[in-house]
Design an enzyme around this catalytic site. Structure first.
Site, mmCIF file in Angstrom:
data_model
loop_
_atom_site.group_PDB
_atom_site.id
_atom_site.type_symbol
_atom_site.label_atom_id
_atom_site.label_comp_id
_atom_site.label_asym_id
_atom_site.label_seq_id
_atom_site.Cartn_x
_atom_site.Cartn_y
_atom_site.Cartn_z
ATOM 1 N N TYR A 2 -3.863 -13.529 3.191
ATOM 2 C CA TYR A 2 -2.394 -13.178 3.545
ATOM 3 C C TYR A 2 -2.145 -14.048 4.501
ATOM 4 C CZ TYR A 2 -3.672 -8.680 0.744
ATOM 5 O OH TYR A 2 -4.179 -8.229 0.274
ATOM 6 N N PRO A 15 3.042 -3.418 -0.137
ATOM 7 C CA PRO A 15 3.181 -2.590 -1.192
ATOM 8 C C PRO A 15 3.686 -1.369 -0.194
ATOM 9 C CG PRO A 15 0.832 -2.435 -0.430
ATOM 10 C CD PRO A 15 1.596 -2.654 0.562
ATOM 11 N N HIS A 259 -0.727 -5.824 4.526
ATOM 12 C CA HIS A 259 -1.378 -5.498 4.287
ATOM 13 C C HIS A 259 -3.343 -6.074 4.247
ATOM 14 C CE1 HIS A 259 -4.361 -4.757 0.178
ATOM 15 N NE2 HIS A 259 -2.926 -4.734 -0.721
ATOM 16 N N SER A 376 -12.936 -3.313 -5.766
ATOM 17 C CA SER A 376 -13.508 -2.867 -4.214
ATOM 18 C C SER A 376 -14.701 -3.597 -4.700
ATOM 19 C CB SER A 376 -13.718 -1.699 -4.433
ATOM 20 O OG SER A 376 -14.309 -1.120 -3.414
ATOM 21 N N SER A 491 -3.495 -2.759 -10.072
ATOM 22 C CA SER A 491 -4.634 -2.641 -9.675
ATOM 23 C C SER A 491 -4.197 -1.081 -9.502
ATOM 24 C CB SER A 491 -4.568 -2.785 -8.395
ATOM 25 O OG SER A 491 -3.190 -2.543 -7.203
ATOM 26 N N GLN A 492 -5.539 -0.414 -9.715
ATOM 27 C CA GLN A 492 -5.688 1.420 -10.051
ATOM 28 C C GLN A 492 -4.968 1.352 -8.123
ATOM 29 O OE1 GLN A 492 -8.662 4.658 -10.869
ATOM 30 N NE2 GLN A 492 -8.903 2.984 -12.212
#
Ligand code: COA
Length: 559
Positions: A2, A15, A259, A376, A491-492
């Site tokens: 990041y 997001p 994020h 994850s 991604s879920q």
């Protein structure tokens, strides 16, 4: 990953999340709702200070394993800080050893920033009523002021340029104090105006889901992702702040989050808790009983700005406006079925949806592409995510079989194709499911490859004798580049409330695809850039719908 990113963080990194819109009748309703969210955040901070968050454990695939809780402790009182070469972060709990009460939140209304104390020197934490009075003050005050310089836009600029601008701003003591207050605040609350209905003129496909008046979910999601540009709410943001709760006068509500500190799962868990608390209280909004209160009004932040600062703010606004104009974004509620149907097919819903995305992509482009799905890795201390690579050889075999033309198409085109029987498609489907399931389980159990390879690359960089020493061939080979150009980033993002989260694409010619499987529907957020000649979220949504329908037909065919 990041902090080295140098482009603007709205759309590219932060997001956005949409909650079910509220019905606000007066500004008192808005003030009361904001006060309830802040009050709940303070309750939550108390729990964090006591290190009393219940320990989570994995519920499937080696159930019972402990999950690392660190991310939960790094969300409140946290902020990203721009750097000329590399960003950094402020986390109150890390800096001060945790366990300290938060002193204030920052509220932004009409691009004006206010510091709202949540502790009073004489009696400790403010009540919900007192916070509500502060919100009312702001909602009354901000519209009466001439437009302030929209300093918040700088946080949506390229990171190195923002770092330079910030360094210059800090030379004035007052600016430095403002920046410090924002960085150290518990969170930011953005009191917004709604976006116009025609902000995103496309008709939303699939189920309608939430609406705020005539605004559809796609329109709502734009507001949460980037604010809608300089003429709407983009200056009503501080994109560096980990948590920005967004409450709009027309009832639209949501979140924009930075994020670098945490994955969506931890952030969603927190904000759903705040929302559930605010929703659980009676809807009516009493006028706050503040007669005994002697809390001074919140401090409006004044900035001392030079001509160069104003020029920078203007440039930052232009960059952000162009980025927003280029964003092709769609929320798509697939209403045909949800995870209950998928489970009845004895398939993991996550695996099923990943394969649907592969099929949708293949039908559009005749090939698969490197696909990223976040897995994850919280079973490991300080674990964040690894990458489930869903474009497997087995998926390719299956999508190819699924994309053969029908017999009558064959007749009209007079071309000979090898037709695949349904039995063969099922066989290939089972193999694709099995490969995808292993890939997923391997990743969540720590056997993914991407984080290990990333670690090797960074180790090679750190240990290389000079900055110009080439990296080992593995990292310069074209195969490495292709494998890491994720034209499909997925991604879920499962939620327990009727909310959903979306994000932008990571590549110029790529798609971002988040999905939230509900019992009887699936909410997708698809994103791409208009400037790309190869992508289109409308075409992707169409292909996805056809793919999901074709999969249901295949799996429910009479045997
Ligand atoms: N037959 C029937 N049911 C099945 C099944 C099968 N073969 N396989 C799984 N299921 C069930 C599960 O038991 C579970 O049931 P529940 O809803 O009652 O709990 C449900 O289907 C969902 O399981 P599954 O689809 O396999 O996914 P998951 O919930 O285990 O999630 C990941 C998989 C990879 C998404 C998850 O492990 C993960 O890593 N999530 C984090 C993603 C992330 O970081 N997102 C944010 C990015 S910002």
């Amino acid at each position: 990953m990041y902090f080295n990113f140098r482009e603007p963080i709205p759309i590219n990194s932060n997001p956005g999340m949409v909650f079910a819109p509220r019905k606000f009748t007066t500004i008192l309703d808005v003030a009361r709702f904001a006060a309830r969210l802040i009050d709940a955040a303070l309750d939550h901070k108390d729990i964090l200070n006591r290190k009393a968050l219940p320990q989570e454990r994995a519920t499937s695939r080696e159930p019972g394993q402990l999950l690392c809780m660190a991310q939960y402790y790094r969300i409140l009182e946290a902020s990203r800080l721009p750097g000329k070469k590399r960003d950094s972060q402020y986390v109150g709990a890390d800096m001060r050893g945790g366990g300290q009460v938060s002193e204030h939140v920052v509220v932004i209304c009409r691009s004006q920033l206010y510091c709202v104390p949540v502790q009073a020197g004489d009696r400790g934490r403010l009540t919900e009523d007192e916070i509500c009075s502060q919100m009312l003050y702001i909602l009354d005050d901000a519209p009466c002021l001439s437009s302030p310089p929209p300093v918040g836009l700088l946080t949506g600029w390229k990171r190195a340029l923002w770092a330079e601008a910030r360094e210059d701003l800090m030379k004035e003591e007052q600016n430095a104090r403002n920046l410090d207050l924002i960085t150290k605040s518990l969170l930011v609350v953005c009191l917004d105006e709604g976006l116009p209905t025609n902000f995103n003129c496309r008709l939303q496909r699939g189920g309608k889901g939430h609406t705020a008046g005539p605004r559809d979910e796609t329109n709502l999601a734009h507001q949460m992702l980037h604010g809608g540009g300089t003429i709407h709410n983009s200056a009503n943001r501080w994109f560096d702040k980990t948590i920005q709760l967004i409450i709009s006068g027309d009832g639209a509500c949501g979140l924009c989050y930075e994020h670098s500190n945490a994955e969506g799962v931890a952030v969603i868990q927190l904000v759903e808790k705040l929302w559930n608390h605010a929703d659980s209280l009676p809807a009516h909004s009493d006028v706050p009983a503040t007669s005994n209160s002697h809390i001074p009004p919140p401090e409006r932040m004044e900035w001392i700005l030079e001509a160069t600062d104003l020029k920078r703010i203007e440039e930052a606004g232009n960059v952000l406006d162009n980025l927003i104009k280029d964003l092709d974004f769609q929320v798509y509620r697939f209403m045909g079925y949800g995870k209950e149907f998928i489970k009845s097919c004895k398939v993991s819903p996550d695996v099923y949806i990943q394969l649907a995305l592969q099929l949708a992509y293949y039908r559009l482009y005749g090939k698969l592409t490197a696909t990223y799905e976040s897995a994850s890795t919280r079973r490991f201390r300080l674990g964040r995510v690894d990458c489930i690579r869903s474009a497997t050889p087995e998926a390719l075999e299956w999508v190819t079989a699924m994309s053969q033309p029908k017999e009558d198409d064959l007749a009209s085109k007079k071309v000979t194709f090898h037709l695949v029987s349904d039995e063969k498609k099922i066989l290939l489907w089972n193999e694709a499911v099995s490969a995808q399931t292993s890939e997923m389980v391997d990743n969540i159990l720590g056997q993914g490859i991407d984080i290990h390879i990333l670690g090797l690359r960074e180790a090679a960089r750190e240990t290389s004798p000079t900055a110009s020493t080439p990296l080992p061939k593995l990292f310069t080979d074209s195969a490495y580049r292709i494998a890491n150009k994720f034209l499909l980033t997925t991604s879920q993002v499962a939620t327990n409330t009727d909310s959903f989260m979306g994000y932008g694409p990571v590549e110029d010619d790529g798609y971002g695809a988040s999905y939230n499987p509900k019992s009887d529907c699936i909410i997708f957020c698809l994103s791409a850039f208009w400037s790309s000649e190869v992508t289109s979220t409308s075409r992707f949504v169409q292909s996805l719908e056809e793919s999901l329908n074709a999969m249901q037909v295949l799996l429910t065919r009479p045997t």
